[in-house]
Design an enzyme around this catalytic site. Structure first.
Site, PDB file in Angstrom:
ATOM      1  N   SER A  10     -57.518 -35.247 -23.987  1.00 60.00           N
ATOM      2  CA  SER A  10     -56.944 -36.404 -24.666  1.00 60.00           C
ATOM      3  C   SER A  10     -57.804 -36.807 -25.854  1.00 60.00           C
ATOM      4  O   SER A  10     -58.970 -37.175 -25.692  1.00 60.00           O
ATOM      5  CB  SER A  10     -56.833 -37.584 -23.697  1.00 60.00           C
ATOM      6  OG  SER A  10     -56.547 -38.756 -24.429  1.00 60.00           O
ATOM      7  N   HIS A  35     -53.539 -33.501 -26.014  1.00 61.33           N
ATOM      8  CA  HIS A  35     -52.813 -34.713 -25.622  1.00 61.33           C
ATOM      9  C   HIS A  35     -53.078 -35.808 -26.654  1.00 61.33           C
ATOM     10  O   HIS A  35     -54.225 -36.136 -26.948  1.00 61.33           O
ATOM     11  CB  HIS A  35     -53.291 -35.144 -24.229  1.00 61.33           C
ATOM     12  CG  HIS A  35     -52.558 -36.312 -23.653  1.00 61.33           C
ATOM     13  ND1 HIS A  35     -51.329 -36.194 -23.025  1.00 61.33           N
ATOM     14  CD2 HIS A  35     -52.881 -37.633 -23.582  1.00 61.33           C
ATOM     15  CE1 HIS A  35     -50.932 -37.388 -22.599  1.00 61.33           C
ATOM     16  NE2 HIS A  35     -51.853 -38.281 -22.931  1.00 61.33           N
ATOM     17  N   ASP A  37     -52.348 -39.678 -27.659  1.00 59.32           N
ATOM     18  CA  ASP A  37     -51.919 -40.981 -27.143  1.00 59.32           C
ATOM     19  C   ASP A  37     -51.490 -41.883 -28.282  1.00 59.32           C
ATOM     20  O   ASP A  37     -52.304 -42.273 -29.119  1.00 59.32           O
ATOM     21  CB  ASP A  37     -53.070 -41.635 -26.372  1.00 59.32           C
ATOM     22  CG  ASP A  37     -53.283 -40.958 -25.038  1.00 59.32           C
ATOM     23  OD1 ASP A  37     -52.324 -40.909 -24.251  1.00 59.32           O
ATOM     24  OD2 ASP A  37     -54.400 -40.456 -24.799  1.00 59.32           O
ATOM     25  N   MET A  39     -50.105 -45.459 -29.348  1.00 65.41           N
ATOM     26  CA  MET A  39     -50.027 -46.848 -28.856  1.00 65.41           C
ATOM     27  C   MET A  39     -49.727 -47.775 -30.023  1.00 65.41           C
ATOM     28  O   MET A  39     -50.298 -47.609 -31.106  1.00 65.41           O
ATOM     29  CB  MET A  39     -51.366 -47.243 -28.225  1.00 65.41           C
ATOM     30  CG  MET A  39     -51.875 -46.283 -27.166  1.00 65.41           C
ATOM     31  SD  MET A  39     -53.387 -46.904 -26.405  1.00 65.41           S
ATOM     32  CE  MET A  39     -53.821 -45.488 -25.370  1.00 65.41           C
ATOM     33  N   HIS A  68     -47.796 -38.531 -26.118  1.00 70.01           N
ATOM     34  CA  HIS A  68     -47.512 -39.540 -25.085  1.00 70.01           C
ATOM     35  C   HIS A  68     -47.246 -40.872 -25.797  1.00 70.01           C
ATOM     36  O   HIS A  68     -48.161 -41.487 -26.334  1.00 70.01           O
ATOM     37  CB  HIS A  68     -48.757 -39.605 -24.166  1.00 70.01           C
ATOM     38  CG  HIS A  68     -48.733 -40.685 -23.142  1.00 70.01           C
ATOM     39  ND1 HIS A  68     -49.859 -41.039 -22.404  1.00 70.01           N
ATOM     40  CD2 HIS A  68     -47.736 -41.495 -22.691  1.00 70.01           C
ATOM     41  CE1 HIS A  68     -49.557 -42.011 -21.569  1.00 70.01           C
ATOM     42  NE2 HIS A  68     -48.278 -42.311 -21.722  1.00 70.01           N
ATOM     43  N   MET A  70     -46.676 -44.556 -25.971  1.00 69.59           N
ATOM     44  CA  MET A  70     -46.828 -45.853 -25.295  1.00 69.59           C
ATOM     45  C   MET A  70     -46.438 -46.920 -26.307  1.00 69.59           C
ATOM     46  O   MET A  70     -47.283 -47.636 -26.854  1.00 69.59           O
ATOM     47  CB  MET A  70     -48.283 -46.026 -24.829  1.00 69.59           C
ATOM     48  CG  MET A  70     -48.633 -45.149 -23.641  1.00 69.59           C
ATOM     49  SD  MET A  70     -50.410 -44.960 -23.396  1.00 69.59           S
ATOM     50  CE  MET A  70     -50.710 -43.582 -24.500  1.00 69.59           C
ATOM     51  N   MET A 144     -48.874 -41.749 -14.603  1.00 70.41           N
ATOM     52  CA  MET A 144     -50.094 -42.445 -15.023  1.00 70.41           C
ATOM     53  C   MET A 144     -50.928 -42.774 -13.789  1.00 70.41           C
ATOM     54  O   MET A 144     -50.438 -43.388 -12.840  1.00 70.41           O
ATOM     55  CB  MET A 144     -49.757 -43.743 -15.774  1.00 70.41           C
ATOM     56  CG  MET A 144     -49.160 -43.553 -17.154  1.00 70.41           C
ATOM     57  SD  MET A 144     -50.121 -42.482 -18.255  1.00 70.41           S
ATOM     58  CE  MET A 144     -51.680 -43.364 -18.369  1.00 70.41           C
ATOM     59  N   ASP A 182     -52.589 -38.394 -15.794  1.00 72.24           N
ATOM     60  CA  ASP A 182     -53.309 -38.928 -16.948  1.00 72.24           C
ATOM     61  C   ASP A 182     -54.024 -40.210 -16.552  1.00 72.24           C
ATOM     62  O   ASP A 182     -53.382 -41.196 -16.183  1.00 72.24           O
ATOM     63  CB  ASP A 182     -52.277 -39.204 -18.066  1.00 72.24           C
ATOM     64  CG  ASP A 182     -52.889 -39.688 -19.368  1.00 72.24           C
ATOM     65  OD1 ASP A 182     -54.124 -39.712 -19.505  1.00 72.24           O
ATOM     66  OD2 ASP A 182     -52.089 -40.046 -20.268  1.00 72.24           O
TER      67      ASP A 182
HETATM   68  C1  DX5 Z   1     -54.576 -43.937 -21.371  1.00 68.22           C
HETATM   69  C2  DX5 Z   1     -54.221 -42.625 -21.985  1.00 68.22           C
HETATM   70  C3  DX5 Z   1     -55.038 -41.480 -21.525  1.00 68.22           C
HETATM   71  C4  DX5 Z   1     -56.518 -41.597 -21.746  1.00 68.22           C
HETATM   72  C5  DX5 Z   1     -57.178 -41.017 -20.523  1.00 68.22           C
HETATM   73  O1  DX5 Z   1     -53.574 -44.862 -21.656  1.00 68.22           O
HETATM   74  O2  DX5 Z   1     -52.868 -42.309 -21.699  1.00 68.22           O
HETATM   75  O3  DX5 Z   1     -54.543 -40.251 -22.050  1.00 68.22           O
HETATM   76  O4  DX5 Z   1     -57.007 -40.916 -22.872  1.00 68.22           O
HETATM   77  O5  DX5 Z   1     -58.558 -41.191 -20.633  1.00 68.22           O
HETATM   78  P1  DX5 Z   1     -59.548 -40.831 -19.428  1.00 68.22           P
HETATM   79  O6  DX5 Z   1     -59.387 -39.370 -19.138  1.00 68.22           O
HETATM   80  O7  DX5 Z   1     -60.884 -41.161 -20.007  1.00 68.22           O
HETATM   81  O8  DX5 Z   1     -59.170 -41.701 -18.270  1.00 68.22           O
HETATM   82 ZN    ZN Z   2     -52.063 -40.295 -22.327  1.00 73.39          ZN
END
Ligand code: DX5
Ligand code: ZN
Length: 227
Positions: A10, A35, A37, A39, A68, A70, A144, A182
């Protein structure tokens, strides 16, 4: 190595000033996907990156980009991420604009029609059966294992039965579904997820922030898990 297991570092835990270099070293270390993220500061209390950055990442790597979302409006932005070069796009069933099963099905179908593999994401409090109506329209379900928004949180062990329920339903329906996890993933939590039916491991903290050699060793260890 179990050919069915995939590791998706990620970028949330990478150095955002050096994203190209970080992707290159993840690729050398054996990553299967990157990956990403996304947001928007509304669906989760954090803001990260948008389609212009994904377009640049696309030019920086041949690895599949696992995006992903969000965000409150995946219906508006998913096509833009597809156009930017995403290979997977996962959408949260809880997104406020997806307030009917018709809207969820229709967005998954749109994503697939754009040549991208669609997936559903479930927040920790959303039960497994919330994904059941959409499994035929998905290549992946993302469970999640922390509340979305931030890296570095502790793995929620009570998500394991949800993973098992999704794998059982996929098997019952004879679907070759990827189940991705994740949040709080390290070698021991990935082993538990694998034993419950997950096969794609997202990991931020566990992989970025390590030396190149250690990152490669950790990705290899994840690839070598067996249920
Ligand atoms: C959180 C993200 C994850 C995040 C996971 O909302 O979706 O992808 O990067 O991070 P770790 O592996 O550090 O928990
Ligand atoms: Zn994620």
């Amino acid at each position: 190595m179990n050919m069915n297991l995939r590791v998706a570092p990620s970028l949330l835990s990478a150095d955002f000033a050096r994203l190209g270099d970080e992707i290159a070293r993840a690729a050398l270390a054996g990553a299967d996907y990157i990956h990403v993220d996304v947001m928007d500061g509304h669906f989760v209390p954090n803001i990260t990156i948008g389609p212009p950055v994904v377009r640049c990442l696309r030019r920086a790597t041949n690895l599949p980009l696992d995006v992903h979302l969000m965000i409150d409006r995946p219906d508006i932005y998913a096509p833009q991420f597809a156009d930017a070069g995403a290979n997977f796009i996962t959408i949260h069933v809880e997104s406020p604009s997806l307030d009917s099963s018709h809207k969820i099905s229709s967005l998954l179908t749109t994503i697939r029609s754009l040549g991208v593999k669609p997936g559903i994401v479930l927040k920790p409090r959303t039960p497994a059966d919330a994904a059941f109506p959409y499994l035929d329209l998905c290549d992946m379900v993302l469970v999640m294992t922390v509340e979305p928004g931030f890296g570095g949180q502790a793995f929620m062990h009570n998500m394991l039965p949800k993973i098992a329920a999704l794998r059982a339903e996929a098997q019952r329906r004879n679907l070759a579904l990827d189940i991705e996890v994740d949040g709080g993933i390290d070698l021991s939590t990935a082993q538990l997820c694998c034993a419950h039916g997950a096969n794609v491991f997202v990991a931020g903290t566990f992989l970025f922030g390590q030396s190149d050699q250690e990152m490669a060793a950790r990705i290899a260890a994840l690839h070598n898990l067996s249920p």
